[in-house]
Design a protein around this motif. Structure first.
Motif, PDB file in Angstrom:
ATOM      1  N   PHE A  34      28.459  36.958   9.285  1.00  0.00           N
ATOM      2  CA  PHE A  34      29.327  36.131   8.586  1.00  0.00           C
ATOM      3  C   PHE A  34      28.850  35.489   7.455  1.00  0.00           C
ATOM      4  N   LEU A  35      27.829  35.824   7.043  1.00  0.00           N
ATOM      5  CA  LEU A  35      27.261  35.363   5.764  1.00  0.00           C
ATOM      6  C   LEU A  35      27.847  36.658   4.483  1.00  0.00           C
ATOM      7  N   SER A  36      28.414  35.898   3.561  1.00  0.00           N
ATOM      8  CA  SER A  36      28.993  36.562   2.510  1.00  0.00           C
ATOM      9  C   SER A  36      28.414  36.374   1.271  1.00  0.00           C
ATOM     10  N   VAL A  37      28.175  37.536   0.272  1.00  0.00           N
ATOM     11  CA  VAL A  37      27.522  37.561  -0.910  1.00  0.00           C
ATOM     12  C   VAL A  37      28.579  37.379  -1.717  1.00  0.00           C
ATOM     13  N   ASN A  38      28.445  36.085  -2.624  1.00  0.00           N
ATOM     14  CA  ASN A  38      29.688  35.680  -3.586  1.00  0.00           C
ATOM     15  C   ASN A  38      29.221  36.163  -4.859  1.00  0.00           C
ATOM     16  N   ARG A  39      27.987  36.241  -5.222  1.00  0.00           N
ATOM     17  CA  ARG A  39      27.766  37.012  -6.570  1.00  0.00           C
ATOM     18  C   ARG A  39      26.504  37.203  -6.775  1.00  0.00           C
ATOM     19  N   VAL A  40      26.188  37.848  -7.815  1.00  0.00           N
ATOM     20  CA  VAL A  40      24.694  38.227  -8.090  1.00  0.00           C
ATOM     21  C   VAL A  40      24.670  37.989  -9.613  1.00  0.00           C
ATOM     22  N   GLU A  41      23.719  37.136 -10.058  1.00  0.00           N
ATOM     23  CA  GLU A  41      23.493  36.934 -11.612  1.00  0.00           C
ATOM     24  C   GLU A  41      22.058  37.733 -11.888  1.00  0.00           C
ATOM     25  N   VAL A  42      22.070  38.718 -12.922  1.00  0.00           N
ATOM     26  CA  VAL A  42      21.005  39.596 -12.898  1.00  0.00           C
ATOM     27  C   VAL A  42      20.921  39.029 -14.474  1.00  0.00           C
ATOM     28  N   ALA A  43      19.337  38.884 -14.386  1.00  0.00           N
ATOM     29  CA  ALA A  43      18.644  38.344 -15.648  1.00  0.00           C
ATOM     30  C   ALA A  43      18.862  39.467 -16.885  1.00  0.00           C
ATOM     31  N   ALA A  44      18.652  39.172 -18.038  1.00  0.00           N
ATOM     32  CA  ALA A  44      18.962  39.996 -19.230  1.00  0.00           C
ATOM     33  C   ALA A  44      17.847  41.118 -19.190  1.00  0.00           C
ATOM     34  N   ASP A  45      16.572  40.797 -18.882  1.00  0.00           N
ATOM     35  CA  ASP A  45      15.431  42.060 -18.790  1.00  0.00           C
ATOM     36  C   ASP A  45      15.213  42.581 -17.443  1.00  0.00           C
ATOM     37  N   LEU A  46      16.310  42.272 -16.541  1.00  0.00           N
ATOM     38  CA  LEU A  46      16.195  43.033 -15.202  1.00  0.00           C
ATOM     39  C   LEU A  46      14.897  42.491 -14.465  1.00  0.00           C
ATOM     40  N   TYR A  48      14.759  39.661 -12.732  1.00  0.00           N
ATOM     41  CA  TYR A  48      15.114  38.761 -11.578  1.00  0.00           C
ATOM     42  C   TYR A  48      16.629  38.939 -11.411  1.00  0.00           C
ATOM     43  N   ALA A  49      17.079  38.677 -10.165  1.00  0.00           N
ATOM     44  CA  ALA A  49      18.465  38.765  -9.764  1.00  0.00           C
ATOM     45  C   ALA A  49      18.715  37.476  -8.851  1.00  0.00           C
ATOM     46  N   LYS A  50      19.631  36.510  -9.106  1.00  0.00           N
ATOM     47  CA  LYS A  50      19.886  35.753  -8.204  1.00  0.00           C
ATOM     48  C   LYS A  50      21.321  36.063  -7.252  1.00  0.00           C
ATOM     49  N   VAL A  51      20.944  35.764  -6.070  1.00  0.00           N
ATOM     50  CA  VAL A  51      22.160  36.393  -5.138  1.00  0.00           C
ATOM     51  C   VAL A  51      22.584  35.050  -4.065  1.00  0.00           C
ATOM     52  N   PHE A  52      23.777  34.768  -4.536  1.00  0.00           N
ATOM     53  CA  PHE A  52      24.609  33.700  -3.942  1.00  0.00           C
ATOM     54  C   PHE A  52      25.230  33.711  -2.530  1.00  0.00           C
ATOM     55  N   VAL A  53      24.757  33.180  -1.683  1.00  0.00           N
ATOM     56  CA  VAL A  53      25.293  33.580  -0.267  1.00  0.00           C
ATOM     57  C   VAL A  53      26.017  32.471   0.303  1.00  0.00           C
ATOM     58  N   SER A  54      27.180  32.551   0.991  1.00  0.00           N
ATOM     59  CA  SER A  54      27.903  31.442   1.705  1.00  0.00           C
ATOM     60  C   SER A  54      28.494  31.967   2.784  1.00  0.00           C
ATOM     61  N   SER A  55      29.134  31.048   3.437  1.00  0.00           N
ATOM     62  CA  SER A  55      29.730  31.357   4.776  1.00  0.00           C
ATOM     63  C   SER A  55      30.611  29.959   5.070  1.00  0.00           C
ATOM     64  N   PHE A  56      31.597  30.209   6.112  1.00  0.00           N
ATOM     65  CA  PHE A  56      32.301  29.250   6.379  1.00  0.00           C
ATOM     66  C   PHE A  56      31.721  28.571   7.587  1.00  0.00           C
ATOM     67  N   MET A  57      30.568  28.951   7.959  1.00  0.00           N
ATOM     68  CA  MET A  57      29.876  28.255   9.128  1.00  0.00           C
ATOM     69  C   MET A  57      29.190  27.033   8.699  1.00  0.00           C
ATOM     70  N   ASP A  58      28.583  26.247   9.827  1.00  0.00           N
ATOM     71  CA  ASP A  58      27.991  25.184   9.364  1.00  0.00           C
ATOM     72  C   ASP A  58      26.695  25.308   8.386  1.00  0.00           C
ATOM     73  N   ASP A  59      26.269  24.359   7.550  1.00  0.00           N
ATOM     74  CA  ASP A  59      25.385  24.566   6.680  1.00  0.00           C
ATOM     75  C   ASP A  59      24.130  25.077   7.078  1.00  0.00           C
ATOM     76  N   SER A  61      23.363  26.880   9.512  1.00  0.00           N
ATOM     77  CA  SER A  61      23.431  28.280   9.687  1.00  0.00           C
ATOM     78  C   SER A  61      23.351  29.235   8.610  1.00  0.00           C
ATOM     79  N   VAL A  62      24.039  28.626   7.353  1.00  0.00           N
ATOM     80  CA  VAL A  62      23.818  29.117   6.194  1.00  0.00           C
ATOM     81  C   VAL A  62      22.477  29.227   5.474  1.00  0.00           C
TER      82      VAL A  62
END
Length: 139
Positions: A34-46, A48-59, A61-62
């Motif tokens: 039930f977890l969904s990956v909303n978006r991934v922001e990759v740094a210009a120098d490769l 790091y990458a931030k992976v934003f995860v969300s769900s409609f479950m309670d907070d 559980s996320v």
């Protein structure tokens, strides 16, 4: 690296991580489908990458799911790095993203305000109609 290429790499990472979650390749019990990956922001120098995860479950559980993803980050990076041919694979950082849920709540509030506004308008129209009818009756 060009901005378009970074966006394309972020989208590819998002798809790969989401597929791993759906196929239950991540064996951590805190990570569920039930977890969904909303978006991934990759740094210009490769680096790091931030992976934003969300769900409609309670907070909670996320948050537990994100903790599970953090503990499996090395496995996820290794699995995806074997599939992609890039010089440097970014270190994945998982972040709980509650913006979808907040946006949904905001839309609900706006819909409630709109319904309330329409109700007030209809009440005002009936009051005006009643006063017009009384004025016509008196004349």
């Amino acid at each position: 690296m060009g901005q378009f290429r970074l966006q394309r790499l972020g989208e590819q990472l998002r798809e790969e991580i989401a597929t791993m979650i759906l196929r239950h390749e991540i064996k951590d019990p805190r990570v569920n489908e039930f977890l969904s990956v909303n978006r991934v922001e990759v740094a210009a120098d490769l680096a790091y990458a931030k992976v934003f995860v969300s769900s409609f479950m309670d907070d909670q559980s996320v948050i537990r799911g994100v903790e599970g993803l953090k503990s499996a980050a090395g496995f996820i990076q290794c699995s995806i790095a074997k599939k992609l041919t890039i010089y440097k694979f970014p270190k994945l950082t998982f972040i709980a993203d509650f913006s979808m849920k907040e946006g949904y709540k905001m839309v609900q509030k706006l819909n409630a305000l709109e319904a309330e506004s329409k109700e007030r308008e209809s009440q005002n129209e009936t009051v005006e109609a009643d006063t017009d009818a009384k004025a016509d009756a008196e004349s």
